[in-house]
Design a protein around this motif. Structure first.
Motif, PDB file in Angstrom:
ATOM      1  N   PRO A  12       6.465  -6.175  10.687  1.00 25.87           N
ATOM      2  CA  PRO A  12       5.169  -5.599  11.451  1.00 25.87           C
ATOM      3  C   PRO A  12       4.170  -6.693  10.986  1.00 25.87           C
ATOM      4  O   PRO A  12       4.052  -7.278  10.130  1.00 25.87           O
ATOM      5  CB  PRO A  12       4.721  -4.482  10.706  1.00 25.87           C
ATOM      6  CG  PRO A  12       6.113  -3.762  10.261  1.00 25.87           C
ATOM      7  CD  PRO A  12       7.056  -4.901   9.893  1.00 25.87           C
ATOM      8  N   ALA A  13       3.190  -7.055  12.103  1.00 25.42           N
ATOM      9  CA  ALA A  13       2.226  -7.924  12.044  1.00 25.42           C
ATOM     10  C   ALA A  13       1.152  -7.600  10.861  1.00 25.42           C
ATOM     11  O   ALA A  13       0.771  -8.740  10.037  1.00 25.42           O
ATOM     12  CB  ALA A  13       1.490  -8.031  13.428  1.00 25.42           C
ATOM     13  N   PHE A  14       0.932  -6.271  10.564  1.00 27.68           N
ATOM     14  CA  PHE A  14      -0.066  -6.011   9.390  1.00 27.68           C
ATOM     15  C   PHE A  14       0.500  -6.622   7.943  1.00 27.68           C
ATOM     16  O   PHE A  14      -0.184  -7.092   7.070  1.00 27.68           O
ATOM     17  CB  PHE A  14      -0.441  -4.705   9.381  1.00 27.68           C
ATOM     18  CG  PHE A  14       0.631  -3.826   8.789  1.00 27.68           C
ATOM     19  CD1 PHE A  14       0.843  -3.571   7.509  1.00 27.68           C
ATOM     20  CD2 PHE A  14       1.791  -3.015   9.611  1.00 27.68           C
ATOM     21  CE1 PHE A  14       1.683  -2.730   6.899  1.00 27.68           C
ATOM     22  CE2 PHE A  14       2.707  -2.301   9.149  1.00 27.68           C
ATOM     23  CZ  PHE A  14       2.632  -1.961   7.757  1.00 27.68           C
ATOM     24  N   ARG A  15       1.890  -6.648   7.827  1.00 27.09           N
ATOM     25  CA  ARG A  15       2.676  -7.166   6.670  1.00 27.09           C
ATOM     26  C   ARG A  15       2.516  -8.596   6.690  1.00 27.09           C
ATOM     27  O   ARG A  15       2.298  -9.316   5.694  1.00 27.09           O
ATOM     28  CB  ARG A  15       3.929  -6.518   6.384  1.00 27.09           C
ATOM     29  CG  ARG A  15       3.877  -5.057   6.202  1.00 27.09           C
ATOM     30  CD  ARG A  15       5.332  -4.611   5.529  1.00 27.09           C
ATOM     31  NE  ARG A  15       5.004  -3.343   4.895  1.00 27.09           N
ATOM     32  CZ  ARG A  15       5.375  -2.073   5.455  1.00 27.09           C
ATOM     33  NH1 ARG A  15       6.084  -2.158   6.676  1.00 27.09           N
ATOM     34  NH2 ARG A  15       5.080  -0.839   4.827  1.00 27.09           N
ATOM     35  N   VAL A  16       2.840  -9.078   7.631  1.00 24.40           N
ATOM     36  CA  VAL A  16       2.838 -10.609   7.910  1.00 24.40           C
ATOM     37  C   VAL A  16       1.362 -11.448   7.705  1.00 24.40           C
ATOM     38  O   VAL A  16       1.228 -12.201   6.836  1.00 24.40           O
ATOM     39  CB  VAL A  16       3.563 -10.945   8.968  1.00 24.40           C
ATOM     40  CG1 VAL A  16       3.327 -12.788   9.253  1.00 24.40           C
ATOM     41  CG2 VAL A  16       4.856 -10.529   9.354  1.00 24.40           C
ATOM     42  N   GLU A  17       0.507 -10.440   8.073  1.00 22.54           N
ATOM     43  CA  GLU A  17      -0.812 -10.997   7.681  1.00 22.54           C
ATOM     44  C   GLU A  17      -1.262 -11.022   6.335  1.00 22.54           C
ATOM     45  O   GLU A  17      -2.101 -11.580   5.642  1.00 22.54           O
ATOM     46  CB  GLU A  17      -1.865  -9.904   8.449  1.00 22.54           C
ATOM     47  CG  GLU A  17      -1.836 -10.224  10.116  1.00 22.54           C
ATOM     48  CD  GLU A  17      -2.520  -9.413  10.902  1.00 22.54           C
ATOM     49  OE1 GLU A  17      -3.394  -8.724  10.321  1.00 22.54           O
ATOM     50  OE2 GLU A  17      -2.617  -9.340  11.992  1.00 22.54           O
ATOM     51  N   LEU A  18      -0.757 -10.012   5.683  1.00 20.69           N
ATOM     52  CA  LEU A  18      -1.101 -10.057   4.159  1.00 20.69           C
ATOM     53  C   LEU A  18      -0.228 -10.823   3.319  1.00 20.69           C
ATOM     54  O   LEU A  18      -0.771 -11.562   2.481  1.00 20.69           O
ATOM     55  CB  LEU A  18      -0.688  -8.372   3.764  1.00 20.69           C
ATOM     56  CG  LEU A  18      -1.564  -7.458   4.388  1.00 20.69           C
ATOM     57  CD1 LEU A  18      -0.978  -5.970   4.008  1.00 20.69           C
ATOM     58  CD2 LEU A  18      -2.945  -7.237   3.715  1.00 20.69           C
ATOM     59  N   VAL A  19       1.109 -11.001   3.819  1.00 17.88           N
ATOM     60  CA  VAL A  19       2.042 -12.014   3.147  1.00 17.88           C
ATOM     61  C   VAL A  19       2.760 -12.704   4.144  1.00 17.88           C
ATOM     62  O   VAL A  19       3.878 -12.250   4.572  1.00 17.88           O
ATOM     63  CB  VAL A  19       2.871 -11.082   2.092  1.00 17.88           C
ATOM     64  CG1 VAL A  19       3.902 -12.140   1.357  1.00 17.88           C
ATOM     65  CG2 VAL A  19       2.133 -10.502   1.000  1.00 17.88           C
ATOM     66  N   PRO A  20       2.325 -13.901   4.460  1.00 17.84           N
ATOM     67  CA  PRO A  20       2.840 -14.612   5.495  1.00 17.84           C
ATOM     68  C   PRO A  20       4.331 -14.899   5.127  1.00 17.84           C
ATOM     69  O   PRO A  20       5.106 -14.962   6.109  1.00 17.84           O
ATOM     70  CB  PRO A  20       2.250 -16.139   5.370  1.00 17.84           C
ATOM     71  CG  PRO A  20       0.991 -15.634   5.083  1.00 17.84           C
ATOM     72  CD  PRO A  20       1.136 -14.707   4.098  1.00 17.84           C
TER      73      PRO A  20
END
Length: 297
Positions: A60-68
């Motif tokens: 999910p994008a929200f997780r990648v935004e937090l931890v690339p």
């Protein structure tokens, strides 16, 4: 029973040879393995309700935004999840088989199966069993929720409640994600905190609980840290400020009410028979029927 569907069909795919094929020659090892493992679980645990929880968004994008770096090692060249060529086509067929049985499947755009499982377990009031090979879901273990951990295989299933998680990892179940954030988890692309290993991570969680509480204590100069650990926490403050939200399962996934009853009779028996013949999985379908009958007593 809430099943991490992807975890189970990946396990099935790698456990069984791809020479297990349908009459037309296509591999069905993941389908057969998923059904056989599910039948074994249903027969042994006898749930009255069952849901296959799906990864409609595996990263999910929200997780990648937090931890690339989140799951970055599993990204294919086209940006999709790296899935073996012989597994991908089996997934829609498996879901069709489950639908013909009338077995519930649940997923939500923008969320992983972990989030679906966490939301369903949180909003229910019945005893829940979570079938997963993902240790992050150990955080769900309570007096009502038991994690059936598949890390050593279905035959060596580990039944983990909160006391078991504490005994095995040295941290309260609810704080397992904090422990994972500190220690790091290569399977999810979590780097962890440099210089903090498993023992120190467990000691910090025992002392402070959440990562947020550790950051506050480190900033305030709390002397309750093991030697040198406060500096390491302060040095990793940017990562620690966001990583817990990437690891913890979401409890707010928008899911409709699910008809998750484990029905004795298949919902679409004729279509199930057609699929069983087409895919060459009649024995697995019969085994599932027998398991469901056993669960009904």
């Amino acid at each position: 029973m809430l099943v991490d569907a992807a975890g189970l069909y990946f396990r099935a795919f790698y456990a069984l040879p791809d020479t297990i094929t349908a009459p037309d020659g296509r591999p069905v090892n993941a389908i057969r393995g998923f059904l056989d493992m599910s039948a074994s679980l249903i027969e042994r645990r006898r749930p009255t309700r069952w849901v296959a929880c799906l990864d409609l968004d595996w990263r999910p994008a929200f997780r990648v935004e937090l931890v690339p770096s989140y799951k970055a090692h599993r990204v294919a060249r086209d940006g999709s999840e790296e899935i073996p060529d012989l597994l991908g086509p089996q997934i829609p067929a498996l879901l069709e088989v489950l639908g013909a049985f009338g077995l519930a499947c649940a997923g939500a755009d923008g969320f992983e199966a972990d989030d679906v499982i966490a939301t369903l377990a949180h909003r229910d009031t019945d005893p829940v069993e979570v079938v997963t090979g993902d240790r992050d879901l150990l955080a769900l273990a309570t007096d009502r929720v038991t994690v059936l951990y598949t890390g050593k295989g279905i035959a060596k299933l580990e039944e983990l409640g909160p006391a078991d998680v504490l005994a095995k990892y040295g941290v309260p179940a609810e704080h397992y994600p904090d422990f994972a954030v500190l220690r790091g988890d290569p399977s999810d692309g979590l780097p962890g905190v440099a210089g903090i290993g498993e023992k120190t991570a467990a000691a910090l969680v025992t002392r402070f609980g959440s990562v947020e509480a550790m950051l506050e204590a480190a900033a305030a100069g709390d002397d309750g840290f093991p030697a040198g650990a406060a500096g390491k926490v302060r040095a990793a403050k940017d990562y620690l400020a966001v990583a817990p939200a990437a690891v913890r399962g979401r409890l707010d996934v928008p899911l409709d009410v699910i008809d998750d009853a484990l029905y004795l009779e298949p919902r679409h028996p004729d279509r199930l028979d057609e699929l069983a013949a087409e895919l060459g999985i009649t024995s697995s379908v019969q085994r599932m029927k027998k398991a469901i009958a056993t669960a009904h007593g």
